[in-house]
Design a protein around this motif. Structure first.
Motif, PDB file in Angstrom:
ATOM      1  N   ALA A 105      69.295  64.599 -17.322  1.00 55.49           N
ATOM      2  CA  ALA A 105      68.810  65.020 -16.009  1.00 55.49           C
ATOM      3  C   ALA A 105      69.028  63.951 -14.943  1.00 55.49           C
ATOM      4  O   ALA A 105      69.264  64.269 -13.773  1.00 55.49           O
ATOM      5  N   ASP A 106      68.957  62.656 -15.330  1.00 51.70           N
ATOM      6  CA  ASP A 106      69.136  61.590 -14.352  1.00 51.70           C
ATOM      7  C   ASP A 106      70.538  60.990 -14.385  1.00 51.70           C
ATOM      8  O   ASP A 106      70.766  59.870 -13.908  1.00 51.70           O
ATOM      9  N   GLY A 107      71.503  61.731 -14.941  1.00 52.38           N
ATOM     10  CA  GLY A 107      72.902  61.325 -14.859  1.00 52.38           C
ATOM     11  C   GLY A 107      73.215  60.030 -15.565  1.00 52.38           C
ATOM     12  O   GLY A 107      72.776  59.795 -16.701  1.00 52.38           O
ATOM     13  N   PHE A 108      73.960  59.147 -14.912  1.00 54.85           N
ATOM     14  CA  PHE A 108      74.432  57.910 -15.526  1.00 54.85           C
ATOM     15  C   PHE A 108      73.279  57.071 -16.060  1.00 54.85           C
ATOM     16  O   PHE A 108      73.371  56.482 -17.136  1.00 54.85           O
ATOM     17  N   GLU A 109      72.201  57.009 -15.331  1.00 61.20           N
ATOM     18  CA  GLU A 109      71.089  56.154 -15.754  1.00 61.20           C
ATOM     19  C   GLU A 109      70.499  56.606 -17.083  1.00 61.20           C
ATOM     20  O   GLU A 109      69.926  55.800 -17.812  1.00 61.20           O
ATOM     21  N   GLY A 110      70.649  57.874 -17.427  1.00 57.80           N
ATOM     22  CA  GLY A 110      70.091  58.376 -18.672  1.00 57.80           C
ATOM     23  C   GLY A 110      71.022  58.286 -19.863  1.00 57.80           C
ATOM     24  O   GLY A 110      70.627  58.665 -20.978  1.00 57.80           O
TER      25      GLY A 110
ATOM     26  N   ARG B  23      75.875  49.866  -2.410  1.00 59.21           N
ATOM     27  CA  ARG B  23      75.281  51.134  -1.951  1.00 59.21           C
ATOM     28  C   ARG B  23      76.160  52.313  -2.385  1.00 59.21           C
ATOM     29  O   ARG B  23      76.378  53.269  -1.636  1.00 59.21           O
ATOM     30  N   ALA B  24      76.687  52.215  -3.598  1.00 60.92           N
ATOM     31  CA  ALA B  24      77.560  53.253  -4.140  1.00 60.92           C
ATOM     32  C   ALA B  24      76.745  54.265  -4.928  1.00 60.92           C
ATOM     33  O   ALA B  24      75.767  53.916  -5.588  1.00 60.92           O
ATOM     34  N   ARG B  25      77.171  55.510  -4.875  1.00 60.63           N
ATOM     35  CA  ARG B  25      76.535  56.565  -5.660  1.00 60.63           C
ATOM     36  C   ARG B  25      77.353  56.780  -6.923  1.00 60.63           C
ATOM     37  O   ARG B  25      78.581  56.947  -6.862  1.00 60.63           O
ATOM     38  N   ILE B  26      76.692  56.766  -8.086  1.00 63.21           N
ATOM     39  CA  ILE B  26      77.379  56.980  -9.363  1.00 63.21           C
ATOM     40  C   ILE B  26      77.210  58.440  -9.763  1.00 63.21           C
ATOM     41  O   ILE B  26      76.089  58.951  -9.850  1.00 63.21           O
TER      42      ILE B  26
ATOM     43  N   TRP C 155      86.618  68.522  -9.909  1.00 60.60           N
ATOM     44  CA  TRP C 155      85.778  68.085 -11.025  1.00 60.60           C
ATOM     45  C   TRP C 155      84.384  68.679 -10.864  1.00 60.60           C
ATOM     46  O   TRP C 155      83.888  68.813  -9.747  1.00 60.60           O
ATOM     47  N   GLU C 156      83.743  68.980 -11.979  1.00 57.78           N
ATOM     48  CA  GLU C 156      82.305  69.196 -11.982  1.00 57.78           C
ATOM     49  C   GLU C 156      81.637  67.830 -11.880  1.00 57.78           C
ATOM     50  O   GLU C 156      82.159  66.837 -12.387  1.00 57.78           O
ATOM     51  N   CYS C 157      80.451  67.781 -11.261  1.00 56.82           N
ATOM     52  CA  CYS C 157      79.764  66.498 -11.160  1.00 56.82           C
ATOM     53  C   CYS C 157      78.259  66.679 -11.290  1.00 56.82           C
ATOM     54  O   CYS C 157      77.736  67.798 -11.233  1.00 56.82           O
ATOM     55  N   THR C 158      77.582  65.547 -11.464  1.00 53.72           N
ATOM     56  CA  THR C 158      76.126  65.543 -11.529  1.00 53.72           C
ATOM     57  C   THR C 158      75.537  65.654 -10.125  1.00 53.72           C
ATOM     58  O   THR C 158      76.252  65.785  -9.133  1.00 53.72           O
ATOM     59  N   HIS C 159      74.227  65.560 -10.057  1.00 52.64           N
ATOM     60  CA  HIS C 159      73.443  65.864  -8.864  1.00 52.64           C
ATOM     61  C   HIS C 159      73.947  65.149  -7.609  1.00 52.64           C
ATOM     62  O   HIS C 159      74.121  63.933  -7.602  1.00 52.64           O
ATOM     63  N   VAL C 160      74.173  65.926  -6.539  1.00 53.28           N
ATOM     64  CA  VAL C 160      74.619  65.341  -5.274  1.00 53.28           C
ATOM     65  C   VAL C 160      73.563  65.469  -4.180  1.00 53.28           C
ATOM     66  O   VAL C 160      73.746  64.976  -3.069  1.00 53.28           O
ATOM     67  N   GLY C 161      72.444  66.143  -4.487  1.00 53.79           N
ATOM     68  CA  GLY C 161      71.399  66.341  -3.495  1.00 53.79           C
ATOM     69  C   GLY C 161      71.482  67.708  -2.841  1.00 53.79           C
ATOM     70  O   GLY C 161      72.568  68.268  -2.685  1.00 53.79           O
ATOM     71  N   GLY C 162      70.318  68.242  -2.464  1.00 56.41           N
ATOM     72  CA  GLY C 162      70.297  69.542  -1.807  1.00 56.41           C
ATOM     73  C   GLY C 162      70.488  70.698  -2.757  1.00 56.41           C
ATOM     74  O   GLY C 162      71.293  71.600  -2.510  1.00 56.41           O
TER      75      GLY C 162
ATOM     76  N   LEU D 137      95.974  58.477  -1.416  1.00 58.96           N
ATOM     77  CA  LEU D 137      95.845  59.395  -2.542  1.00 58.96           C
ATOM     78  C   LEU D 137      95.139  60.673  -2.093  1.00 58.96           C
ATOM     79  O   LEU D 137      94.346  60.660  -1.146  1.00 58.96           O
ATOM     80  N   PRO D 138      95.398  61.804  -2.761  1.00 56.90           N
ATOM     81  CA  PRO D 138      94.717  63.045  -2.367  1.00 56.90           C
ATOM     82  C   PRO D 138      93.223  62.938  -2.632  1.00 56.90           C
ATOM     83  O   PRO D 138      92.790  62.204  -3.524  1.00 56.90           O
ATOM     84  N   PRO D 139      92.421  63.675  -1.875  1.00 57.17           N
ATOM     85  CA  PRO D 139      90.970  63.599  -2.067  1.00 57.17           C
ATOM     86  C   PRO D 139      90.535  64.222  -3.379  1.00 57.17           C
ATOM     87  O   PRO D 139      91.293  64.947  -4.032  1.00 57.17           O
ATOM     88  N   VAL D 140      89.315  63.932  -3.753  1.00 57.86           N
ATOM     89  CA  VAL D 140      88.702  64.490  -4.948  1.00 57.86           C
ATOM     90  C   VAL D 140      87.662  65.517  -4.502  1.00 57.86           C
ATOM     91  O   VAL D 140      86.844  65.242  -3.619  1.00 57.86           O
ATOM     92  N   VAL D 141      87.697  66.690  -5.117  1.00 57.30           N
ATOM     93  CA  VAL D 141      86.767  67.772  -4.781  1.00 57.30           C
ATOM     94  C   VAL D 141      85.737  67.862  -5.902  1.00 57.30           C
ATOM     95  O   VAL D 141      86.082  68.168  -7.045  1.00 57.30           O
ATOM     96  N   LEU D 142      84.497  67.582  -5.570  1.00 54.96           N
ATOM     97  CA  LEU D 142      83.410  67.588  -6.541  1.00 54.96           C
ATOM     98  C   LEU D 142      82.526  68.805  -6.323  1.00 54.96           C
ATOM     99  O   LEU D 142      82.167  69.121  -5.186  1.00 54.96           O
ATOM    100  N   VAL D 143      82.163  69.464  -7.415  1.00 56.55           N
ATOM    101  CA  VAL D 143      81.244  70.600  -7.358  1.00 56.55           C
ATOM    102  C   VAL D 143      80.053  70.274  -8.248  1.00 56.55           C
ATOM    103  O   VAL D 143      80.215  70.043  -9.447  1.00 56.55           O
ATOM    104  N   CYS D 144      78.868  70.257  -7.666  1.00 58.74           N
ATOM    105  CA  CYS D 144      77.682  69.980  -8.476  1.00 58.74           C
ATOM    106  C   CYS D 144      77.431  71.153  -9.419  1.00 58.74           C
ATOM    107  O   CYS D 144      77.264  72.291  -8.989  1.00 58.74           O
ATOM    108  N   ALA D 145      77.406  70.857 -10.709  1.00 61.10           N
ATOM    109  CA  ALA D 145      77.129  71.865 -11.742  1.00 61.10           C
ATOM    110  C   ALA D 145      76.131  71.304 -12.747  1.00 61.10           C
ATOM    111  O   ALA D 145      76.203  71.573 -13.934  1.00 61.10           O
ATOM    112  N   HIS D 146      75.176  70.527 -12.243  1.00 57.85           N
ATOM    113  CA  HIS D 146      74.248  69.763 -13.082  1.00 57.85           C
ATOM    114  C   HIS D 146      73.024  70.622 -13.410  1.00 57.85           C
ATOM    115  O   HIS D 146      71.929  70.428 -12.853  1.00 57.85           O
ATOM    116  N   GLY D 147      73.204  71.561 -14.314  1.00 59.55           N
ATOM    117  CA  GLY D 147      72.153  72.515 -14.620  1.00 59.55           C
ATOM    118  C   GLY D 147      70.901  71.912 -15.218  1.00 59.55           C
ATOM    119  O   GLY D 147      69.802  72.446 -15.028  1.00 59.55           O
TER     120      GLY D 147
END
Length: 298
Positions: A41-46, A65-68, A160-167, A124-134
């Motif tokens: 649930a807490d992503g990288f920290e867990g 101040r980077a987001r992992i 890419w699917e990614c972990t929680h991005v907020g909102g 480099l081309p951008p990265v498209v992230l979709v939050c799918a952190h069920g």
């Protein structure tokens, strides 16, 4: 509780017509770590990683101040660890930069510490992230996975699917990095249009939560200009002044050539009544909403 009785925060937010402009969290540096196993649930920290390496990465990320974010390709699960990692940044000149590497052992992730101290590669081309952190929020999976499926079919190398991005209540959420652009309230159809337009450097206001290089009143002002005058490139407008005054802000938004118009945008903040804002949050919370009261050309 039956499925029909289950509370879904994104359904509730859409029923209330919750405003999402000005809700992109501030940030200019992102760390992506491919991880094919289940996400805590807490992503990288867990994650159960080598403690020393994990501590080094966390400390370096906090200092920058980077987001992992943990990431994975849609539909792919692997029993073991390892994969790619990346450090992406939106530097002070507005130039997106990236550095990529691979990890097999936990200790390999220490490369991220070094990468956070370097400038990275432009172009480099951008990265498209979709939050799918069920595991973090149900709506991120319910609404995010159809979106990441559609986008991955169209742009398999970028998405890419990614972990929680907020909102969570604005799911499906799509974040384009290192451009630093948040989009929300998407479905598979609208996401295809939004990303296609973004990749063509035409950002529309319809699903725009905000630019992560700006603060909420500034994000709201730029979105208002885009909404009034039509889509524009990521760097078509600069915020060249922000004045706090009683009741709100006056944000000056300046266009770049070939359209160097300048606008003063009045923004006010208000608080909503307490509401349940996430699927898993049991307590009601009040949200801050930013309203534009006027746009004036100077």
């Amino acid at each position: 509780m039956t499925p029909a009785d289950r509370f879904l925060c994104a359904d509730a937010a859409r029923a209330r017509d919750d405003a999402f402009v000005g809700t992109a969290p501030y940030g200019v540096v992102w760390v992506l770590i491919e991880y094919g196993r289940g996400w805590p649930a807490d992503g990288f920290e867990g994650l159960a990683l080598d403690p020393d390496t994990k501590a080094q990465v966390l400390a370096a990320a906090r200092a920058s101040r980077a987001r992992i974010l943990l990431v994975r390709r849609h539909g792919r699960r692997r029993p073991g660890s390892g994969g790619r990692w990346a450090v992406l940044r939106h530097d002070g000149t507005g130039t997106p930069r990236q550095q990529w590497g691979r990890w097999h052992r936990d200790q390999d992730l220490a490369q991220i510490v070094t990468a956070l101290g370097s400038s990275g590669e432009p172009g480099l081309p951008p990265v498209v992230l979709v939050c799918a952190h069920g595991v973090h929020d149900t709506c991120c999976a319910v609404r995010g996975r159809p979106v990441v499926g559609a986008l991955s079919t169209r742009w398999p190398d970028l998405v890419w699917e990614c972990t929680h991005v907020g909102g969570d209540r604005f799911a499906a959420n799509v974040v384009v990095v290192p451009d630093g652009v948040y989009y929300g309230n998407l479905d598979a159809r609208s996401a295809l249009t939004v990303v296609q337009e973004h990749l063509a450097d035409r950002i529309h206001a319809d699903h725009l939560r905000g630019y992560t290089t700006l603060y909420p009143p500034q994000q709201t002002a730029v979105a208002a200009v885009l909404g009034r005058f039509g889509p524009a490139g990521r760097h078509a407008y600069d915020v060249t002044g922000t004045v706090r005054h009683e009741g709100g802000w006056r944000v000056r938004v300046s266009g770049r050539a070939p359209d160097p118009r300048v606008f003063d945008v009045e923004v006010r903040a208000r608080r909503t009544p307490p509401r349940r804002l996430t699927c898993r949050g049991p307590a009601d919370s009040s949200a801050v909403v930013y309203d534009v009261t006027s746009i004036r050309a100077t």
